[in-house]
Write a protein that holds these residues in place. Structure first.
Motif, PDB file in Angstrom:
ATOM      1  N   ILE A 125       0.818   4.684  12.413  1.00 36.81           N
ATOM      2  CA  ILE A 125       0.258   3.497  13.080  1.00 36.81           C
ATOM      3  C   ILE A 125      -0.113   2.399  12.086  1.00 36.81           C
ATOM      4  O   ILE A 125      -0.861   1.497  12.422  1.00 36.81           O
ATOM      5  CB  ILE A 125      -0.971   3.858  13.937  1.00 36.81           C
ATOM      6  CG1 ILE A 125      -2.111   4.396  13.063  1.00 36.81           C
ATOM      7  CG2 ILE A 125      -0.608   4.832  15.039  1.00 36.81           C
ATOM      8  CD1 ILE A 125      -3.433   4.454  13.789  1.00 36.81           C
ATOM      9  N   ARG A 126       0.437   2.476  10.862  1.00 40.98           N
ATOM     10  CA  ARG A 126       0.056   1.452   9.879  1.00 40.98           C
ATOM     11  C   ARG A 126       0.538   0.066  10.297  1.00 40.98           C
ATOM     12  O   ARG A 126      -0.126  -0.931  10.037  1.00 40.98           O
ATOM     13  CB  ARG A 126       0.586   1.814   8.487  1.00 40.98           C
ATOM     14  CG  ARG A 126       0.091   0.844   7.397  1.00 40.98           C
ATOM     15  CD  ARG A 126       0.302   1.361   5.991  1.00 40.98           C
ATOM     16  NE  ARG A 126      -0.478   2.546   5.770  1.00 40.98           N
ATOM     17  CZ  ARG A 126       0.040   3.757   5.616  1.00 40.98           C
ATOM     18  NH1 ARG A 126       1.357   3.918   5.658  1.00 40.98           N
ATOM     19  NH2 ARG A 126      -0.732   4.795   5.437  1.00 40.98           N
TER      20      ARG A 126
ATOM     21  N   ALA B  80       0.820  -1.212   0.000  1.00 39.82           N
ATOM     22  CA  ALA B  80       0.000   0.000   0.000  1.00 39.82           C
ATOM     23  C   ALA B  80       0.853   1.262   0.000  1.00 39.82           C
ATOM     24  O   ALA B  80       0.501   2.269  -0.622  1.00 39.82           O
ATOM     25  CB  ALA B  80      -0.931  -0.001   1.214  1.00 39.82           C
ATOM     26  N   GLU B  81       1.992   1.224   0.697  1.00 46.06           N
ATOM     27  CA  GLU B  81       2.836   2.405   0.811  1.00 46.06           C
ATOM     28  C   GLU B  81       3.648   2.679  -0.456  1.00 46.06           C
ATOM     29  O   GLU B  81       4.197   3.773  -0.613  1.00 46.06           O
ATOM     30  CB  GLU B  81       3.779   2.242   2.005  1.00 46.06           C
ATOM     31  CG  GLU B  81       3.031   2.317   3.335  1.00 46.06           C
ATOM     32  CD  GLU B  81       3.903   1.998   4.532  1.00 46.06           C
ATOM     33  OE1 GLU B  81       3.470   2.275   5.657  1.00 46.06           O
ATOM     34  OE2 GLU B  81       5.018   1.459   4.344  1.00 46.06           O
TER      35      GLU B  81
ATOM     36  N   SER C  35      10.087   1.039   1.648  1.00 43.62           N
ATOM     37  CA  SER C  35       8.845   1.802   1.562  1.00 43.62           C
ATOM     38  C   SER C  35       9.096   3.308   1.593  1.00 43.62           C
ATOM     39  O   SER C  35       9.819   3.817   2.457  1.00 43.62           O
ATOM     40  CB  SER C  35       7.937   1.413   2.728  1.00 43.62           C
ATOM     41  OG  SER C  35       6.947   2.393   2.951  1.00 43.62           O
ATOM     42  N   VAL C  36       8.469   4.016   0.655  1.00 44.10           N
ATOM     43  CA  VAL C  36       8.615   5.475   0.580  1.00 44.10           C
ATOM     44  C   VAL C  36       8.156   6.121   1.885  1.00 44.10           C
ATOM     45  O   VAL C  36       8.853   6.957   2.470  1.00 44.10           O
ATOM     46  CB  VAL C  36       7.783   6.031  -0.597  1.00 44.10           C
ATOM     47  CG1 VAL C  36       7.856   7.555  -0.612  1.00 44.10           C
ATOM     48  CG2 VAL C  36       8.270   5.457  -1.916  1.00 44.10           C
ATOM     49  N   ARG C  37       6.985   5.736   2.353  1.00 38.27           N
ATOM     50  CA  ARG C  37       6.413   6.393   3.529  1.00 38.27           C
ATOM     51  C   ARG C  37       7.160   6.028   4.811  1.00 38.27           C
ATOM     52  O   ARG C  37       7.248   6.839   5.726  1.00 38.27           O
ATOM     53  CB  ARG C  37       4.924   6.074   3.617  1.00 38.27           C
ATOM     54  CG  ARG C  37       4.119   6.803   2.537  1.00 38.27           C
ATOM     55  CD  ARG C  37       2.682   6.334   2.473  1.00 38.27           C
ATOM     56  NE  ARG C  37       1.901   7.176   1.570  1.00 38.27           N
ATOM     57  CZ  ARG C  37       1.838   7.015   0.247  1.00 38.27           C
ATOM     58  NH1 ARG C  37       2.542   6.040  -0.322  1.00 38.27           N
ATOM     59  NH2 ARG C  37       1.112   7.824  -0.495  1.00 38.27           N
ATOM     60  N   TRP C  38       7.676   4.815   4.905  1.00 38.02           N
ATOM     61  CA  TRP C  38       8.464   4.466   6.092  1.00 38.02           C
ATOM     62  C   TRP C  38       9.746   5.296   6.123  1.00 38.02           C
ATOM     63  O   TRP C  38      10.136   5.802   7.180  1.00 38.02           O
ATOM     64  CB  TRP C  38       8.797   2.979   6.083  1.00 38.02           C
ATOM     65  CG  TRP C  38       9.570   2.532   7.294  1.00 38.02           C
ATOM     66  CD1 TRP C  38       9.055   2.187   8.522  1.00 38.02           C
ATOM     67  CD2 TRP C  38      10.996   2.418   7.411  1.00 38.02           C
ATOM     68  NE1 TRP C  38      10.072   1.867   9.388  1.00 38.02           N
ATOM     69  CE2 TRP C  38      11.279   2.002   8.746  1.00 38.02           C
ATOM     70  CE3 TRP C  38      12.059   2.625   6.542  1.00 38.02           C
ATOM     71  CZ2 TRP C  38      12.571   1.781   9.199  1.00 38.02           C
ATOM     72  CZ3 TRP C  38      13.354   2.413   7.002  1.00 38.02           C
ATOM     73  CH2 TRP C  38      13.603   1.994   8.308  1.00 38.02           C
TER      74      TRP C  38
ATOM     75  N   ALA D 146      -4.872  -2.117   4.873  1.00 40.68           N
ATOM     76  CA  ALA D 146      -3.565  -1.460   4.788  1.00 40.68           C
ATOM     77  C   ALA D 146      -3.676   0.011   4.418  1.00 40.68           C
ATOM     78  O   ALA D 146      -2.838   0.826   4.823  1.00 40.68           O
ATOM     79  CB  ALA D 146      -2.683  -2.178   3.766  1.00 40.68           C
ATOM     80  N   GLU D 147      -4.715   0.396   3.672  1.00 42.36           N
ATOM     81  CA  GLU D 147      -4.760   1.745   3.133  1.00 42.36           C
ATOM     82  C   GLU D 147      -5.437   2.752   4.056  1.00 42.36           C
ATOM     83  O   GLU D 147      -5.288   3.963   3.863  1.00 42.36           O
ATOM     84  CB  GLU D 147      -5.474   1.741   1.778  1.00 42.36           C
ATOM     85  CG  GLU D 147      -6.968   1.441   1.852  1.00 42.36           C
ATOM     86  CD  GLU D 147      -7.586   1.176   0.485  1.00 42.36           C
ATOM     87  OE1 GLU D 147      -6.841   1.121  -0.502  1.00 42.36           O
ATOM     88  OE2 GLU D 147      -8.822   1.011   0.414  1.00 42.36           O
TER      89      GLU D 147
END
Length: 508
Positions: A404-405, A138-139, A206-209, A397-398
């Motif tokens: 908090i994912r 998702a990320e 992951s981009v967001r992580w 996931a989204e």
């Protein structure tokens, strides 16, 4: 009906997103393969000869429940590891653990306790991977095809089940009675596990992580890699991610566990729990585990129930793949789920009514009514593969914010493992006590889930992960379109701390 909708980036980036998304879903293939392989292995005379047991029921129950228990514990507890190490490294470690467990099962120990220990260890690896893979997917996925890529977990799960059926059949008919007969199907689990672990070496984190860890250069490199582009659309997407993260940080002011008590986050945790509970309440997981027993109730005994089960597995894969590539990004999540639950309930009630109002099959010969009920079960399976089978994976996931994912997806996937265990344990007793009334029991659950979805589920199709804050009325909601426009005009200058969240951006 276009299979490939427009997504940010180049054609190469679109292809890379599909390849990466379905590659990560090898975790789903492992889940499906393991689900289907156990039942066949336990029927092999060579397995019984090597492990010297006579109580088939106990061995079957222990073998399934131990792996499910290990997977449940891992899925629920993996989020601190994923938060610390990242999605990529966590999945790689999970595959090492899974492979170690498989090796313990394959070695010629002739010891059931050794085999059981291997099942538990493999379950820990499998549960970890199935919990982290949806979040990773998702990320990285473009919002336009996030549903397709997330639903790949169910497609690869169905492929794994179908593959296991045929491998079990092949070794039982093509090999002599020897240890190799059961070691080959069990050992083949190493192939996709090694492929997933090693294949991730060539993938980005992951981009967001990365953005959450303030590693913005790496985050930008990861985004441009997965999109194969660094143009205006990708810059806008990156700024949206940065502004969204800044809004989360400002709204929560460094809180951690207490963030889960925020009303918007409590609501999302309940949705993640509920949607995976609903997946199990549809009755289709029970049918996957105990297809021969269900079909025996409808058409009588003999080899025909095994043949029907094989066709049932093939239908699962064909239907869910059709849904993913042609309908997943055209139908809304919410109407798809509540309408399909009502349709499945109608089908199950019809099966029970026909079964109870027509003569039972005799001498292992199927009646026309029995064939009709089997056809109705196949129709129900198709409905499930177009709805409750694939959709919980991307949805759980989204809906969560980046912070908090890990917790949210762990709660959802651990729910799947927990109730997988519960229904796989109780369904054989329901079949024995209730017969075809078991279908009515699941029909009632389907109607309950349809009602809950209609009342409480939020629609997320086509919305970015950052937009979820507005959908769920979070205190960190912001105007996403403004952030995207500024990302195009300002470029990439500044860190997340320097992103200004203007008063006119804020919502909620």
């Amino acid at each position: 009906m276009g299979v490939l909708p427009h997504v940010p980036g180049t054609r190469k980036g679109r292809a890379r997103a599909y390849c990466f998304g379905f590659f990560i879903c090898l975790a789903g293939f492992l889940f499906g393969y393991d689900t289907g392989i156990v039942g066949g292995v336990l029927t092999l005379k060579s397995y019984k000869n090597d492990f010297h047991y006579t109580d088939n029921t106990t061995v079957s129950a222990v073998m399934v429940s131990l792996q499910n228990a290990g997977a449940f514990i891992a899925a629920l507890g993996v989020f601190p590891i994923s938060e610390r190490l990242g999605r990529k490294l966590t999945i790689q470690f999970a595959m090492i653990l899974f492979c170690f467990g498989v090796i313990l099962q394959v070695i010629p120990s002739h010891s059931l306790p050794c085999f059981y220990v291997g099942r538990v260890i493999a379950g820990l690896g499998l549960g970890s991977a199935t919990a982290v893979a949806p979040a990773y997917n998702a990320e990285m996925a473009p919002k336009q095809i996030r549903g397709q890529l997330g639903s790949g977990m169910q497609s690869l799960f169905a492929l794994g089940v179908m593959t296991s059926y045929w491998i079990d059949y092949g070794v039982s008919t093509g090999l002599p009675v020897s240890s190799r007969q059961w070691q080959i199907p069990v050992g083949l689990q190493l192939v996709p596990a090694v492929a997933l672990g090693l294949g991730l070496l060539g993938c980005k984190e992951s981009v967001r992580w990365l953005a959450k860890k303030e590693r913005f250069d790496e985050a930008w490199a990861s985004l441009t890699w997965i999109r194969a582009d660094d143009g205006p659309e990708v810059k806008a997407e990156f700024n949206e991610i940065r502004v969204g993260l800044a809004a989360e940080l400002r709204a929560t002011e460094g809180l951690k566990t207490r963030e889960l008590l925020e009303p918007a986050n409590r609501y999302r945790l309940l949705l993640a729990f509920g949607i995976f509970l609903g997946q199990q309440c549809t009755g289709m997981t029970a049918l996957a585990y105990f297809g021969p027993q269900f079909f025996k109730v409808l058409v009588g005994g003999g080899s025909q129930d095994l043949l029907i089960t094989g066709l049932f597995g093939a239908e699962k894969f064909v239907m869910v793949t059709t849904y993913i590539f042609f309908f997943s990004e055209k139908w809304g999540r919410r109407p798809t789920l509540w309408i399909s639950a009502i349709l499945m309930a109608c089908c199950f009630v019809t099966v029970n009514v026909v079964n109870k109002t027509t003569p039972a099959p005799k001498d292992h010969k199927a009646t026309s009514a029995g064939i009709a009920t089997v056809a109705m079960v196949f129709i129900t399976n198709s409905i499930y593969q177009f709805s409750w089978g694939p959709l919980p994976w991307p949805y759980a996931a989204e809906i969560f914010p980046t912070r908090i994912r890990e917790v949210g997806t762990s709660v959802g996937v651990s729910t799947q493992w927990l109730f997988n265990f519960v229904f796989s344990l109780t369904t054989p007793y329901m079949i024995k006590a209730w017969g075809s009334y078991t279908f009515t029991f699941y029909a009632i659950l389907d109607l309950c889930m349809a009602t809950l979805v209609f009342l409480f589920l939020k629609e997320t199709k086509g919305r970015s992960i950052e937009e979820m804050e507005t959908i769920f009325h979070s205190k960190s909601a912001f105007d996403v379109e403004t952030a995207r426009r500024e990302g195009i005009t300002k470029g990439l200058d500044g860190s997340v701390e320097e992103v200004e969240i203007s008063p006119e951006w804020k919502r909620g």
